[in-house]
Design an enzyme around this catalytic site. Structure first.
Site, PDB file in Angstrom:
ATOM      1  N   GLU A  51     -22.282  56.515 142.160  1.00  0.00           N
ATOM      2  CA  GLU A  51     -23.265  55.218 140.619  1.00  0.00           C
ATOM      3  C   GLU A  51     -21.771  54.402 140.287  1.00  0.00           C
ATOM      4  OE1 GLU A  51     -25.488  57.870 138.284  1.00  0.00           O
ATOM      5  OE2 GLU A  51     -25.474  59.246 139.178  1.00  0.00           O
ATOM      6  N   ARG A 100      -1.135  86.172 135.987  1.00  0.00           N
ATOM      7  CA  ARG A 100      -0.244  85.804 137.367  1.00  0.00           C
ATOM      8  C   ARG A 100       1.166  86.063 136.753  1.00  0.00           C
ATOM      9  NH1 ARG A 100       2.916  85.773 141.135  1.00  0.00           N
ATOM     10  NH2 ARG A 100       2.873  84.144 143.070  1.00  0.00           N
ATOM     11  N   ILE A 138     -27.684  57.713 150.996  1.00  0.00           N
ATOM     12  CA  ILE A 138     -28.417  58.139 149.871  1.00  0.00           C
ATOM     13  C   ILE A 138     -28.798  59.527 149.915  1.00  0.00           C
ATOM     14  CG2 ILE A 138     -30.738  58.076 149.293  1.00  0.00           C
ATOM     15  CD1 ILE A 138     -29.552  55.217 149.926  1.00  0.00           C
ATOM     16  N   LEU A 174     -30.657  53.128 146.847  1.00  0.00           N
ATOM     17  CA  LEU A 174     -29.522  52.313 146.262  1.00  0.00           C
ATOM     18  C   LEU A 174     -28.706  51.272 147.488  1.00  0.00           C
ATOM     19  CD1 LEU A 174     -29.507  49.540 144.464  1.00  0.00           C
ATOM     20  CD2 LEU A 174     -27.416  50.398 142.948  1.00  0.00           C
ATOM     21  N   GLY A 228     -22.791  48.066 148.938  1.00  0.00           N
ATOM     22  CA  GLY A 228     -22.941  49.214 148.445  1.00  0.00           C
ATOM     23  C   GLY A 228     -21.963  48.984 146.506  1.00  0.00           C
ATOM     24  N   GLU A 273     -13.439  51.359 140.953  1.00  0.00           N
ATOM     25  CA  GLU A 273     -13.008  49.463 140.463  1.00  0.00           C
ATOM     26  C   GLU A 273     -13.954  49.371 140.295  1.00  0.00           C
ATOM     27  OE1 GLU A 273     -10.321  52.467 143.195  1.00  0.00           O
ATOM     28  OE2 GLU A 273     -13.041  51.953 143.051  1.00  0.00           O
ATOM     29  N   GLU A 275     -26.729  50.071 150.504  1.00  0.00           N
ATOM     30  CA  GLU A 275     -26.922  49.941 152.195  1.00  0.00           C
ATOM     31  C   GLU A 275     -25.526  50.134 152.411  1.00  0.00           C
ATOM     32  OE1 GLU A 275     -29.192  46.544 152.188  1.00  0.00           O
ATOM     33  OE2 GLU A 275     -30.634  46.949 151.609  1.00  0.00           O
TER      34      GLU A 275
END
Length: 381
Positions: A360, A262, A154, A122, A128, A364, A124
């Site tokens: 995906e 620890r 991709i 999808l 995006g 934002e 480019e």
């Protein structure tokens, strides 16, 4: 299943995945498709779980929840295996969803067996987050199409056997002028190169130099490819959140074991109130993320208020990936310098978790999707 409790069948499915995958999955060559790993996922029957199938699996109408459980569980074992599995689903689901019976018969069995590697093309360089700005051209050529242009960042490129490619079929039409195509990786005129990225999976560039595909390669309807993409992302975005939850759980499990073992000033690190409270905060944030992911997946499967699903999927992806980054970072802090050593499980998780907030749809973008669904597209940009 409710938003707060998995059914007995779903719990059994998680146990089955953990038993089948445990000790059998490991990544190989960084930056390139690990075909041996993909084949192993197929041989173990795990790839069938991408679409609601497989041994001891919940019903097929619980595909989104099963996908989330599958990704969360495998993420706790191997991030490389998890991304290899998820990319098989992301790249092939549009074919299963919108392809002709011939395309489905040709590719889906090979994807499920691990014989064929799939990819979702999808993004480019100039499209995006704004996927409607795609410029890869698809022009009529007799009864088929010629594809010209480039795709960038991709996953599984340039090594995939089949790509779901989104191209511009009507100029200046925004999202309404995009068409989805199934493009074999060995098509004449298709080339590419791998990119060195901070990511748990291979990513590359694709170049389409007059790549010809027939009319049967169209997925869904001409100029309606954006809907194909969005339906795919509505299903897979909550499962990106599940991947994040699995990584965060692995980090938290390792950290709880670490602070118990620890010793500082003659006592276990876990005995310090500041450490114990930090663990409590991280666990609470993790559980909130898990429940939001499960809720979005359950709503998708049950078809509850489908017009709100884009918002729910975006919320799950946004919150879980952002939370996972904070949780893994907190776990690194509690480990101290040891977690920064190359090859340490936390060092590995710290690098791998970062990409989830971008692919995906960056965080934002998810916020914009949520706002549009709540307020209305005319009030948001």
């Amino acid at each position: 299943m409710t938003a707060f409790r998995l059914s007995a069948e779903q719990q059994e499915y998680v146990r089955w995945v953990r038993e089948v995958a445990g000790g059998k999955l490991a990544g190989g060559q960084a930056g390139r498709v690990d075909r041996g790993l993909v084949r192993t996922l197929g041989d173990l029957g795990l790839l069938r779980g991408l679409f609601g199938g497989g041994p001891d699996a919940p019903p097929a109408d619980a595909a989104a929840m099963q996908l989330c459980l599958l990704r969360e569980t495998i993420a706790q074992i191997s991030a490389e295996a998890e991304t290899a599995l998820a990319l098989q689903g992301l790249g092939s689901y549009p074919i299963l969803q919108s392809g002709s019976p011939e395309l489905v018969e040709r590719w889906i069995p090979r994807v499920i067996s691990g014989e064929a590697v799939a990819a979702f093309a999808l993004t480019e360089a100039g499209a995006g987050s704004d996927a409607a700005a795609l410029s890869l051209r698809a022009e009529r050529d007799g009864d088929g199409w010629l594809l010209t242009g480039e795709k960038l960042w991709i996953s599984n490129a340039p090594d995939a056997d089949i790509y779901t490619v989104f191209a511009r079929t009507t100029p200046d039409a925004g999202a309404r002028g995009v068409t989805a195509f199934a493009v074999p990786g060995d098509s004449p005129g298709l080339s590419g190169e791998p990119l060195e990225m901070l990511s748990p999976h291979p990513i590359g560039r694709l170049v389409f130099d007059g790549v010809r595909v027939g009319a049967g390669a169209v997925l869904g309807e001409v100029d309606r490819g954006f809907a194909v993409a969005m339906r795919t992302l509505d299903l897979f975005r909550p499962s990106v959140g599940a991947f994040a939850v699995g990584m965060a759980q692995a980090a938290l499990d390792a950290t709880i074991a670490h602070v118990r073992e620890r010793h500082v000033y003659g006592a276990p690190l876990a005995g310090q109130q500041a450490v114990a409270h930090r663990i409590a905060d991280l666990a609470t944030e993790l559980e909130a993320a898990r429940l939001l992911v499960y809720s979005a997946a359950a709503a998708y499967d049950e078809g509850v208020e489908p017009d709100r699903q884009p918002r729910r999927s975006a919320m799950a992806k946004l919150y879980a990936t952002e939370a996972a980054q904070r949780i893994v970072d907190g776990c690194v802090q509690l480990h101290g310098a040891a977690a920064l050593q190359r090859g340490h499980p936390l060092e590995h998780l710290y690098r791998d978790v970062r990409a989830l907030r971008i692919y995906e749809g960056a965080s934002e973008v998810q916020r914009s999707l949520i706002a549009r669904n709540l307020i209305g597209r005319e009030y948001t940009r």
